[in-house]
Design a protein around this motif. Structure first.
Motif, PDB file in Angstrom:
ATOM      1  N   LEU A 110      12.727  -1.054  13.814  1.00 32.71           N
ATOM      2  CA  LEU A 110      12.128   0.006  13.858  1.00 32.71           C
ATOM      3  C   LEU A 110      10.900   0.262  15.114  1.00 32.71           C
ATOM      4  O   LEU A 110      10.459   1.047  15.111  1.00 32.71           O
ATOM      5  CB  LEU A 110      11.090   0.315  12.531  1.00 32.71           C
ATOM      6  N   ALA A 111      11.274  -0.776  15.901  1.00 29.92           N
ATOM      7  CA  ALA A 111      10.464  -0.963  17.149  1.00 29.92           C
ATOM      8  C   ALA A 111      10.599   0.450  18.046  1.00 29.92           C
ATOM      9  O   ALA A 111       9.578   0.876  18.521  1.00 29.92           O
ATOM     10  CB  ALA A 111      11.077  -1.982  18.039  1.00 29.92           C
ATOM     11  N   PRO A 112      11.639   1.418  18.152  1.00 32.04           N
ATOM     12  CA  PRO A 112      11.553   2.575  18.925  1.00 32.04           C
ATOM     13  C   PRO A 112      10.749   3.467  17.983  1.00 32.04           C
ATOM     14  O   PRO A 112       9.802   4.064  18.657  1.00 32.04           O
ATOM     15  CB  PRO A 112      12.927   3.163  18.684  1.00 32.04           C
ATOM     16  N   LEU A 165      16.409   8.373  15.394  1.00 31.71           N
ATOM     17  CA  LEU A 165      16.734   9.302  16.264  1.00 31.71           C
ATOM     18  C   LEU A 165      16.998   8.571  17.567  1.00 31.71           C
ATOM     19  O   LEU A 165      17.904   8.864  18.315  1.00 31.71           O
ATOM     20  CB  LEU A 165      15.354  10.434  16.154  1.00 31.71           C
ATOM     21  N   ILE A 166      16.165   7.823  17.906  1.00 35.22           N
ATOM     22  CA  ILE A 166      16.228   7.014  19.035  1.00 35.22           C
ATOM     23  C   ILE A 166      17.394   6.194  19.348  1.00 35.22           C
ATOM     24  O   ILE A 166      18.179   6.266  20.173  1.00 35.22           O
ATOM     25  CB  ILE A 166      14.854   6.360  19.398  1.00 35.22           C
ATOM     26  N   TRP A 167      17.685   5.266  18.098  1.00 34.18           N
ATOM     27  CA  TRP A 167      19.063   4.565  18.018  1.00 34.18           C
ATOM     28  C   TRP A 167      20.207   5.564  18.293  1.00 34.18           C
ATOM     29  O   TRP A 167      21.174   5.081  18.982  1.00 34.18           O
ATOM     30  CB  TRP A 167      18.882   3.839  16.649  1.00 34.18           C
ATOM     31  N   THR A 168      20.071   6.732  17.690  1.00 27.60           N
ATOM     32  CA  THR A 168      21.551   7.698  17.912  1.00 27.60           C
ATOM     33  C   THR A 168      21.535   7.843  19.427  1.00 27.60           C
ATOM     34  O   THR A 168      22.788   8.017  19.834  1.00 27.60           O
ATOM     35  CB  THR A 168      21.415   8.773  16.907  1.00 27.60           C
ATOM     36  N   GLY A 169      20.360   8.284  19.995  1.00 28.40           N
ATOM     37  CA  GLY A 169      20.559   8.637  21.244  1.00 28.40           C
ATOM     38  C   GLY A 169      20.821   7.507  22.109  1.00 28.40           C
ATOM     39  O   GLY A 169      21.767   7.725  22.914  1.00 28.40           O
ATOM     40  N   LEU A 170      20.525   6.323  21.633  1.00 30.88           N
ATOM     41  CA  LEU A 170      20.934   4.957  22.499  1.00 30.88           C
ATOM     42  C   LEU A 170      22.440   5.045  22.464  1.00 30.88           C
ATOM     43  O   LEU A 170      23.163   4.528  23.415  1.00 30.88           O
ATOM     44  CB  LEU A 170      20.270   3.778  21.870  1.00 30.88           C
ATOM     45  N   ALA A 171      22.889   5.206  21.100  1.00 27.71           N
ATOM     46  CA  ALA A 171      24.450   5.172  20.855  1.00 27.71           C
ATOM     47  C   ALA A 171      24.947   6.084  21.699  1.00 27.71           C
ATOM     48  O   ALA A 171      26.302   5.825  22.146  1.00 27.71           O
ATOM     49  CB  ALA A 171      24.598   4.949  19.340  1.00 27.71           C
ATOM     50  N   ALA A 210       0.791  -1.041   0.122  1.00 26.37           N
ATOM     51  CA  ALA A 210       0.008   0.093   0.101  1.00 26.37           C
ATOM     52  C   ALA A 210       0.861   1.369  -0.045  1.00 26.37           C
ATOM     53  O   ALA A 210       1.915   1.179   0.530  1.00 26.37           O
ATOM     54  CB  ALA A 210      -0.834   0.117   1.052  1.00 26.37           C
ATOM     55  N   ALA A 211       0.391   2.355  -0.633  1.00 28.27           N
ATOM     56  CA  ALA A 211       1.088   3.350  -0.886  1.00 28.27           C
ATOM     57  C   ALA A 211       1.617   4.270   0.544  1.00 28.27           C
ATOM     58  O   ALA A 211       2.578   4.528   0.719  1.00 28.27           O
ATOM     59  CB  ALA A 211       0.481   4.560  -1.620  1.00 28.27           C
ATOM     60  N   LYS A 212       0.528   4.223   1.326  1.00 29.14           N
ATOM     61  CA  LYS A 212       0.643   4.674   2.782  1.00 29.14           C
ATOM     62  C   LYS A 212       1.788   3.908   3.482  1.00 29.14           C
ATOM     63  O   LYS A 212       2.374   4.630   4.403  1.00 29.14           O
ATOM     64  CB  LYS A 212      -0.683   4.890   3.413  1.00 29.14           C
ATOM     65  N   GLU A 213       2.027   2.630   3.227  1.00 27.54           N
ATOM     66  CA  GLU A 213       3.095   2.023   3.880  1.00 27.54           C
ATOM     67  C   GLU A 213       4.390   2.613   3.925  1.00 27.54           C
ATOM     68  O   GLU A 213       5.115   2.623   4.727  1.00 27.54           O
ATOM     69  CB  GLU A 213       3.008   0.404   3.517  1.00 27.54           C
ATOM     70  N   ARG A 214       4.508   3.066   2.629  1.00 24.06           N
ATOM     71  CA  ARG A 214       5.881   3.663   2.252  1.00 24.06           C
ATOM     72  C   ARG A 214       5.888   4.993   3.251  1.00 24.06           C
ATOM     73  O   ARG A 214       6.976   5.409   3.560  1.00 24.06           O
ATOM     74  CB  ARG A 214       6.106   3.922   0.679  1.00 24.06           C
ATOM     75  N   THR A 215       4.913   5.739   2.944  1.00 24.60           N
ATOM     76  CA  THR A 215       4.944   7.218   3.712  1.00 24.60           C
ATOM     77  C   THR A 215       5.061   6.976   5.101  1.00 24.60           C
ATOM     78  O   THR A 215       5.897   7.817   5.710  1.00 24.60           O
ATOM     79  CB  THR A 215       3.179   7.811   3.755  1.00 24.60           C
ATOM     80  N   TYR A 216       4.504   5.930   5.669  1.00 26.54           N
ATOM     81  CA  TYR A 216       4.741   5.690   7.213  1.00 26.54           C
ATOM     82  C   TYR A 216       6.114   5.406   7.426  1.00 26.54           C
ATOM     83  O   TYR A 216       6.505   5.683   8.562  1.00 26.54           O
ATOM     84  CB  TYR A 216       3.575   4.837   7.833  1.00 26.54           C
ATOM     85  N   PHE A 217       6.567   4.375   6.576  1.00 27.09           N
ATOM     86  CA  PHE A 217       7.920   3.904   6.690  1.00 27.09           C
ATOM     87  C   PHE A 217       8.895   5.162   7.135  1.00 27.09           C
ATOM     88  O   PHE A 217       9.828   4.768   7.749  1.00 27.09           O
ATOM     89  CB  PHE A 217       8.419   3.092   5.643  1.00 27.09           C
ATOM     90  N   ILE A 272      10.963   5.333  10.353  1.00 26.73           N
ATOM     91  CA  ILE A 272      12.390   5.134  10.338  1.00 26.73           C
ATOM     92  C   ILE A 272      13.176   6.306  10.708  1.00 26.73           C
ATOM     93  O   ILE A 272      14.208   6.213  11.405  1.00 26.73           O
ATOM     94  CB  ILE A 272      13.008   4.776   8.912  1.00 26.73           C
ATOM     95  N   ALA A 273      12.613   7.609  10.385  1.00 31.86           N
ATOM     96  CA  ALA A 273      13.256   8.905  10.938  1.00 31.86           C
ATOM     97  C   ALA A 273      13.319   8.754  12.335  1.00 31.86           C
ATOM     98  O   ALA A 273      14.225   9.213  13.002  1.00 31.86           O
ATOM     99  CB  ALA A 273      12.421   9.851  10.329  1.00 31.86           C
TER     100      ALA A 273
END
Ligand SMILES: [Zn+2]
Ligand SMILES: [Zn+2]
Length: 399
Positions: free
Chosen positions: A163-165, A35-41, A19-26, A30-31
Motif C-alpha cells: 500500500l506504499a503508493p 489506482l497507482i499500481w494499475t497505472g504502473l502496470a 481501531a475502527a478508523k484503521e478499516r476506514t482508512y484502509f 487500498i483504492a
C-alpha cells in the motif's frame, strides 16, 4: 511495578483490537494504491520501477535481519529467559500460536522497538535501553511487546509495501499509518492488562528511562488538550505516529472503553497538510526516504511519456501549419506567374507571400515537390509530408 492501582481495560478483547478508523482508512488507501499500481502496470517503465522498488526493499530488509541475527541478542530459554517468558505469555494472551523471533539490540541509547518480517519469518526487536527501562517481566514490557505483536498480527509489514503508493497521499496516508499505532496500543494495553502500565510504557518513551516511569500521566495528557495551534495540528496531520501525549490519552481512555476526548485541529493545518506527501516524510527514517525517492521516480516515469506525447503532437501540428502555409504560397506564385517557383526566395521575403521562412519546431528542413496530379507537397526531414502522406500501401494492380 506497583500492582495496587492496576486498571484493566474494560471492553477490550481480542476481537476489537484494531481501531475502527484503521478499516476506514484502509479502504481509502487500498483504492488509491490499486489506482497507482494499475497505472504502473499499464506503463512498462512503471513495472520496471516497481520491480526495482521491491528489490531494494527486499535487499534492505534482508540486511536488517542479517544485522539482528549476527549483532543482536537472540532471546530464548538460554538467553534473557525472563523476557522470552514474557513474550510467550503476551502471545498466548493475544492468540498468537507461533511467537516471533525476539532480538535485543544496543542502539546508542534509543528507546524504541519494532517489528519486521523477512522470508516468511516474523521478528520483534527491543532496544537494550528500553529493556533496561521497563525490565523483562513488567506490565510495561508486556505493553511494548503486545504493541509489536499487534503490527505482526495486523500484517502491517506486508501492507507497508503493497500500500506504499496510497500511503504517499497527503493526509490520508499519514492518517492510516497513525491508525496502525492506535490499534497496536490497544493490543499492547490488552497484553499489559493495565491502562496505567500502558501509559507508563509510553511515558518512558517521552521522558527517558530514569524519570519516565515517575512522570505524572495526568499532567502529560493536559499537554494534548492545552498545547494546540496551527503547528501542533500540522505536526499531527503529517506525522505517521499519533503524538505521545495523545497516545497516553487514548490508552487511559481504555479504562472504561469510552471514546477518548479529541482536541480540535487548526483548519489551516489541513490546507497545508494536503500539500505534504504522506508515507512517513515527517519521520526521517532511511526506509521512508527510499520509499519517497522510488515513488517520485514512479510518478515521473508515468508523467514523462505523457508529457512527451503532448509535446510531440503540438510540434507536428506546428510543422503541419508551416507546410500548409508554404503550399498556399507556392500555389499563389504559380497562379500569378504561370510557372512554378524555383527557389524559396521566390515566395519568401518582406514583400512576398510569406514574410519569413517558417521553421520546423524540431529543426526539420523543408523541400517542395510539384506534380501535375497532386500539386505541391512539402516534405519535412523530421515530420515527412503532412498534406499528402506517402502511400504506404502498394498501388493495386490493374488500375
Ligand atoms: Zn508501532
Ligand atoms: Zn517538421
Amino acid at each position: 511495578m506497583d500492582t495496587f492501582n492496576v486498571v484493566s481495560p474494560a471492553g477490550l478483547d481480542r476481537a476489537n483490537l484494531n481501531a475502527a478508523k484503521e478499516r476506514t482508512y484502509f479502504f481509502w488507501v487500498i483504492a488509491l494504491s490499486l489506482l497507482i499500481w494499475t497505472g504502473l502496470a499499464v506503463s512498462i517503465i512503471g513495472l520496471f520501477y516497481a520491480a526495482m522498488f521491491g528489490f531494494f526493499l527486499w535487499l534492505g530488509n534482508g540486511l536488517l535481519v542479517a544485522y539482528l541475527r549476527s549483532e543482536g541478542v537472540k532471546v530464548g530459554e538460554a538467553q534473557l529467559p525472563e523476557l522470552a517468558a514474557t513474550l510467550r505469555s503476551v502471545c498466548a494472551e493475544l492468540g498468537v500460536a507461533a511467537p516471533p523471533a525476539l532480538y535485543v539490540i544496543q542502539s546508542g541509547g534509543m528507546l524504541n522497538a519494532f517489528a519486521t518480517r523477512h522470508s516468511g519469518r516474523d521478528f520483534v526487536v527491543v532496544y537494550s535501553d528500553l529493556l533496561e527501562a521497563l525490565g523483562p517481566a513488567s506490565r510495561e514490557m508486556r505493553f511494548l511487546l503486545g504493541h509489536e505483536i499487534g503490527h505482526l498480527k495486523s500484517r502491517h509489514i506486508l501492507k507497508q509495501t503493497l500500500l506504499a503508493p496510497g500511503m504517499f497521499f497527503p493526509l490520508i496516508g499519514a492518517a492510516y499509518r497513525r491508525s496502525w499505532e492506535t490499534s497496536c496500543d490497544r493490543y499492547g494495553t490488552l497484553a499489559a492488562g493495565d491502562v496505567n502500565a500502558a501509559a507508563r510504557g509510553l511515558l518512558v518513551l517521552a521522558g527517558g528511562r530514569q524519570h519516565g516511569p515517575a512522570l505524572n500521566a495526568a499532567s502529560y495528557t493536559a499537554q494534548y488538550s492545552d498545547d494546540r495551534g496551527f503547528f501542533v495540528s500540522l505536526h499531527e496531520l503529517t506525522s505517521t505516529y499519533p503524538t505521545l501525549s495523545r497516545r497516553v490519552v487514548d490508552v487511559l481512555a481504555l479504562r472504561d472503553g469510552a471514546a477518548p476526548r479529541r482536541a480540535p485541529r487548526h483548519p489551516f493545518a489541513y490546507l497545508l497538510g494536503a500539500l505534504i506527501p504522506g508515507g512517513g516524510v515527517g519521520t526521517a527514517s532511511p526506509a521512508n526516504a527510499l520509499v519517497m525517492i522510488v515513488l517520485i521516480g514512479l510518478l515521473a516515469a508515468m508523467a514523462i511519456p505523457a508529457f512527451q506525447k503532448v509535446r510531440q503532437n503540438s510540434e507536428s501540428k506546428a510543422c503541419y501549419n508551416n507546410q500548409r502555409m508554404l503550399v498556399a504560397a507556392l500555389d499563389q506564385y504559380r497562379l500569378e506567374n504561370e510557372k512554378g517557383a524555383s527557389t524559396w526566395a521566390d515566395i519568401v521575403g518582406p514583400d512576398k507571400f510569406v514574410k519569413q521562412m517558417p521553421a520546423c519546431p524540431t529543426a526539420g528542413e523543408y523541400s517542395a515537390k510539384y506534380s501535375d496530379d497532386e500539386g505541391y507537397a512539402i516534405e519535412c526531414t523530421r515530420h515527412g509530408n503532412h498534406l499528402h502522406p506517402p502511400a504506404s500501401q502498394p498501388v493495386p494492380s490493374g488500375r
